[in-house]
Design a protein around this motif. Structure first.
Motif, mmCIF file in Angstrom:
data_model
loop_
_atom_site.group_PDB
_atom_site.id
_atom_site.type_symbol
_atom_site.label_atom_id
_atom_site.label_comp_id
_atom_site.label_asym_id
_atom_site.label_seq_id
_atom_site.Cartn_x
_atom_site.Cartn_y
_atom_site.Cartn_z
ATOM 1 N N UNK A 181 32.222 46.482 36.457
ATOM 2 C CA UNK A 181 33.189 46.039 36.235
ATOM 3 C C UNK A 181 33.447 46.657 38.388
ATOM 4 N N UNK A 182 34.000 48.151 38.212
ATOM 5 C CA UNK A 182 34.024 48.610 40.032
ATOM 6 C C UNK A 182 33.507 48.572 41.304
ATOM 7 N N UNK A 183 32.325 48.015 40.872
ATOM 8 C CA UNK A 183 30.890 48.231 41.345
ATOM 9 C C UNK A 183 31.296 46.785 42.027
ATOM 10 N N UNK A 184 31.282 45.669 41.424
ATOM 11 C CA UNK A 184 31.090 44.205 42.046
ATOM 12 C C UNK A 184 32.777 43.639 42.269
ATOM 13 N N UNK A 185 33.668 44.189 41.161
ATOM 14 C CA UNK A 185 35.102 43.643 41.167
ATOM 15 C C UNK A 185 36.270 44.699 41.452
ATOM 16 N N UNK A 186 37.627 43.909 41.910
ATOM 17 C CA UNK A 186 38.339 44.368 42.146
ATOM 18 C C UNK A 186 39.566 44.429 41.213
ATOM 19 N N UNK A 187 40.119 44.886 40.361
ATOM 20 C CA UNK A 187 41.995 44.635 40.637
ATOM 21 C C UNK A 187 43.033 44.496 40.914
ATOM 22 N N UNK A 188 43.685 43.231 40.698
ATOM 23 C CA UNK A 188 45.167 43.601 41.798
ATOM 24 C C UNK A 188 46.085 44.845 41.923
ATOM 25 N N UNK A 189 46.036 46.005 41.252
ATOM 26 C CA UNK A 189 46.896 47.289 41.360
ATOM 27 C C UNK A 189 45.919 48.398 40.949
ATOM 28 N N UNK A 190 46.534 49.367 41.219
ATOM 29 C CA UNK A 190 45.645 50.633 40.671
ATOM 30 C C UNK A 190 46.584 51.264 39.804
ATOM 31 N N UNK A 191 46.704 52.242 39.611
ATOM 32 C CA UNK A 191 46.491 53.179 38.440
ATOM 33 C C UNK A 191 46.083 54.844 39.596
ATOM 34 N N UNK A 192 47.375 54.720 40.536
ATOM 35 C CA UNK A 192 47.160 56.762 40.744
ATOM 36 C C UNK A 192 47.265 57.892 39.703
ATOM 37 N N UNK A 193 45.823 58.460 40.318
ATOM 38 C CA UNK A 193 45.034 59.744 39.096
ATOM 39 C C UNK A 193 46.161 60.657 39.128
ATOM 40 N N UNK A 194 47.379 60.510 39.949
ATOM 41 C CA UNK A 194 47.877 62.605 40.011
ATOM 42 C C UNK A 194 48.810 61.637 38.964
ATOM 43 N N UNK A 195 49.909 60.679 39.334
ATOM 44 C CA UNK A 195 51.120 60.308 38.395
ATOM 45 C C UNK A 195 50.639 59.248 36.538
ATOM 46 N N UNK A 196 49.985 58.622 37.177
ATOM 47 C CA UNK A 196 49.710 57.552 36.043
ATOM 48 C C UNK A 196 50.134 56.375 36.548
ATOM 49 N N UNK A 197 50.619 56.342 37.241
ATOM 50 C CA UNK A 197 51.811 55.541 37.890
ATOM 51 C C UNK A 197 51.184 54.497 38.544
ATOM 52 N N UNK A 198 51.041 53.128 38.126
ATOM 53 C CA UNK A 198 50.930 51.975 38.314
ATOM 54 C C UNK A 198 51.242 51.596 40.019
ATOM 55 N N UNK A 199 50.134 51.320 40.706
ATOM 56 C CA UNK A 199 50.344 51.312 42.379
ATOM 57 C C UNK A 199 50.133 50.452 42.688
ATOM 58 N N UNK A 200 50.364 49.339 44.130
ATOM 59 C CA UNK A 200 49.799 48.717 44.978
ATOM 60 C C UNK A 200 48.669 48.601 44.500
ATOM 61 N N UNK A 201 47.882 47.256 44.976
ATOM 62 C CA UNK A 201 46.116 47.405 45.809
ATOM 63 C C UNK A 201 45.898 46.259 46.837
ATOM 64 N N UNK A 202 45.504 45.481 46.035
ATOM 65 C CA UNK A 202 45.282 44.902 46.876
ATOM 66 C C UNK A 202 46.806 43.414 47.137
ATOM 67 N N UNK A 203 47.120 43.859 45.762
ATOM 68 C CA UNK A 203 48.719 43.088 45.939
ATOM 69 C C UNK A 203 49.673 43.754 45.210
ATOM 70 N N UNK A 204 51.038 43.569 45.877
ATOM 71 C CA UNK A 204 52.345 44.113 45.734
ATOM 72 C C UNK A 204 52.967 43.847 44.247
ATOM 73 N N UNK A 205 54.241 44.165 43.726
ATOM 74 C CA UNK A 205 54.670 44.031 42.259
ATOM 75 C C UNK A 205 55.671 44.437 42.145
ATOM 76 N N UNK A 206 56.595 43.841 41.649
ATOM 77 C CA UNK A 206 57.905 44.123 41.184
ATOM 78 C C UNK A 206 58.472 42.975 39.753
ATOM 79 N N UNK A 207 59.078 43.624 38.901
ATOM 80 C CA UNK A 207 60.241 43.294 38.239
ATOM 81 C C UNK A 207 61.157 42.321 38.598
ATOM 82 N N UNK A 208 60.886 41.526 38.083
ATOM 83 C CA UNK A 208 62.747 40.289 38.412
ATOM 84 C C UNK A 208 63.230 39.551 38.076
ATOM 85 N N UNK A 209 64.281 39.115 38.781
ATOM 86 C CA UNK A 209 65.354 38.329 36.943
ATOM 87 C C UNK A 209 65.459 39.026 35.823
#
Length: 594
Positions: free
Chosen positions: A120-148
């Protein structure tokens, strides 16, 4: 008082005793070891291992070498990206792992599931990350936001993220990955993904421009960013479309910190550092640019063989080691022992989907809730934790106790060890003489699996449930899950994670790839879907608690424990774990000092 483990019934212990005593030749193509196989570990002296609590993790570096060091502050340093030394940047790390991956394609049926962590994380990435301190979803290779009004998710790609074949991550690449996961990709609409159930809310995918992808939702899904961060391992559109799925699985291309070099099935996986990796060593989230140049993961199913290879210097560290083997290395000069909470609460899957036993044609006894409760009550879990495991494991109720929405009061409703009560329930269910059942487990995936399975089989036999134990390759077990081919019992671990929502889709919902125990009268499908649409945190927390209670009180699984992961390393290895709970190997974070 610690109770003794039960003896196995006749028919089990004849074969088991022979396997306990016979000497085995372990030949993995690169090393040969003669050993005596130990089926049940000796009682751990003192019951509790000497470990240091660091938040949610226990880290111990044992030995008299110069690199003896670990602590809370260093764990924080790893998470904030500060590094004072780099080690040998041309070094090769040799890691001993217990099982091979199912497939090198991280989106395929065989390539998904916890046993594919070496890939998994050896050869690949996911677009977003999980903060190990807060468990919140954070930007990584991609920014994100809810719209509409939360009816769509906008993903914005960061410039400069490359795949190993020089393809550039873009909105079009993101669209392709969602389409492939959902079986919509034009090159092969028949592709079967192991993650399809995670993205059922995804509707229209609109490329706004080179960097922006708008994901329209068929229905609200508050968990979607978490699903993306946990499971959407990115693959390159042009390469996959050109070579096809079979060739891609044989020669995978990702965008992770390491490039794939070669794989010898059931023997080893070789990788090289990707020097153009977008996330530097001082990046905020993981994975980051590795310190080591080369990585060799050697498949060594027996933990005693991994231990022997470590002693001889054939590997630098050994993953998923048993508690008693780890204790043998504590205090020894030249070695370090790491204890970390694992990310996969262990349980035994019960197949209630099958109406009849495929061998006998008789009705499936596991469809009766009284039988499932009896099995939970038959097992002295506290003794197993104290005598076979590290003694630090927590009892499991399904999702991890640290996860969002976990109902703390459920601990008071725990199934207690009560063999007489279990026998009475079996009589009430119409099985006064018990019954026979297959009991499968994957080889080499988790430490102490064989010993735990043998002990559980012994406890079940005491109340009349006679197990036919079946040891299988991990890949075989995952395939059986996804084809509903594993009747009876299956020893397994389901990823815990900070948010249990994704795993409800995997193992609780009727459409889940790992759902073998399903009772439509519980109404779990509707509850799960409702929780996914709920953006109010307090209301969603209550729904999650209700899901966990219903599933547990229905004895849908045989619930076991939250594991402790043990890693043993030689003294020239430096590693300050980034994650508080280890879900993937942190090869990017390991330094070789000599």
């Amino acid at each position: 008082m610690t109770r003794p483990l039960p003896e196995l019934t006749r028919g089990q212990d004849a074969a088991s005793e022979r396997s306990r005593r016979r000497e085995m030749r372990v030949d993995n193509g690169w090393t040969t070891v003669w050993q005596t196989r130990v089926m049940r570990r000796r009682l751990l002296r003192g019951g509790v291992l000497g470990v240091t609590a660091v938040g949610a993790a226990w880290l111990v570096a044992c030995g008299g070498g110069k690199n003896e060091q670990q602590g809370g502050s260093s764990g924080q340093a790893a998470r904030t990206g500060s590094a004072t030394t780099t080690g040998n940047l041309n070094a090769t790390l040799r890691s001993g792992i217990g099982s091979d991956v199912g497939s090198m394609d991280p989106q395929s049926l065989a390539g998904t599931g916890g046993g594919n962590w070496p890939n998994y994380t050896t050869h690949f990435i996911t677009p977003l990350a999980i903060d190990p301190e807060t468990s919140e979803v954070k930007p990584y290779a991609v920014e994100w936001k809810w719209v509409d009004n939360n009816t769509a998710l906008l993903l914005t790609v960061k410039p400069g993220v490359k795949f190993h074949n020089a393809e550039i991550l873009s909105a079009e690449q993101l669209k392709f990955n969602f389409e492939r996961e959902l079986g919509r990709a034009e090159y092969n609409p028949q592709f079967k993904s192991g993650h399809a159930s995670q993205f059922t809310a995804v509707g229209d995918l609109t490329v706004v421009d080179e960097y922006n992808l708008r994901i329209g939702l068929r229905e609200p899904d508050v968990v979607l960013p978490t699903r993306i961060a946990n499971t959407l391992y990115l693959v390159p559109k042009n390469y996959v479309s050109t070579v096809g799925d079979t060739e891609f699985a044989a020669k995978p291309v990702g965008s992770g910190p390491f490039k794939f070099v070669s794989r010898t099935v059931d023997s080893e996986i070789r990788s090289e550092r990707f020097d153009d990796f977008f996330n530097p060593r001082d990046g905020q989230y993981d994975p980051r640019l590795p310190f080591i140049k080369s990585l060799v993961q050697r498949v060594i199913p027996e933990d005693t063989a991994r231990s022997a290879a470590l002693e001889r210097g054939e590997i630098d560290l050994a993953h998923n080691m048993s508690a008693d083997l780890a204790k043998q290395f504590e205090g020894r000069s030249g070695f370090k022992v790491f204890y970390l909470p694992g990310d996969q609460p262990m349980h035994i899957h019960i197949n209630t989907v099958a109406e009849r036993d495929p061998s006998s044609g008789q009705p499936n006894p596991w469809r009766d809730v009284r039988v499932r409760k009896a099995a939970n009550m038959a097992i002295d879990l506290d003794t197993i934790i104290k005598t076979i495991l590290t003694g630090k494991e927590q009892v499991s109720f399904g999702p991890a106790q640290r996860s969002f929405g976990f109902p703390q009061d459920i601990k008071n409703q725990r199934f207690r060890y009560d063999p007489q009560g279990a026998k009475q329930l079996l009589v009430q269910a119409g099985y006064p003489d018990g019954f026979e059942t297959p009991f499968s487990y994957p080889i080499g995936r988790w430490p102490n699996t064989e010993q735990v399975v043998q002990a559980i089989a012994g406890y079940l036999a005491k109340v009349g449930i006679r197990s036919k134990i079946l040891a299988k390759q991990y890949q075989v077990v995952t395939t059986e899950f996804k084809t509903r081919g594993n009747y009876g019992l299956t020893f397994w671990g389901m990823s815990g994670g900070p948010d249990p929502g994704p795993n409800f889709r995997y193992g609780y919902h009727s459409t889940g790839a790992y759902t073998l125990s399903y009772d439509p009268t519980l109404g779990l499908d509707a509850l799960i879907e409702q929780s996914e649409r709920e953006f109010d945190a307090n209301r969603r927390k209550q729904m999650i608690g209700e899901i966990i209670r219903k599933f547990y009180q229905n004895a849908s699984w045989i619930f076991l424990y939250e594991p402790v992961t043990v890693v043993i390393a030689r003294d020239h290895i430096e590693w300050t774990p980034y994650q508080k709970v280890l879900s993937n190997p942190e090869y990017w974070n390991i330094k070789v000092t000599s």
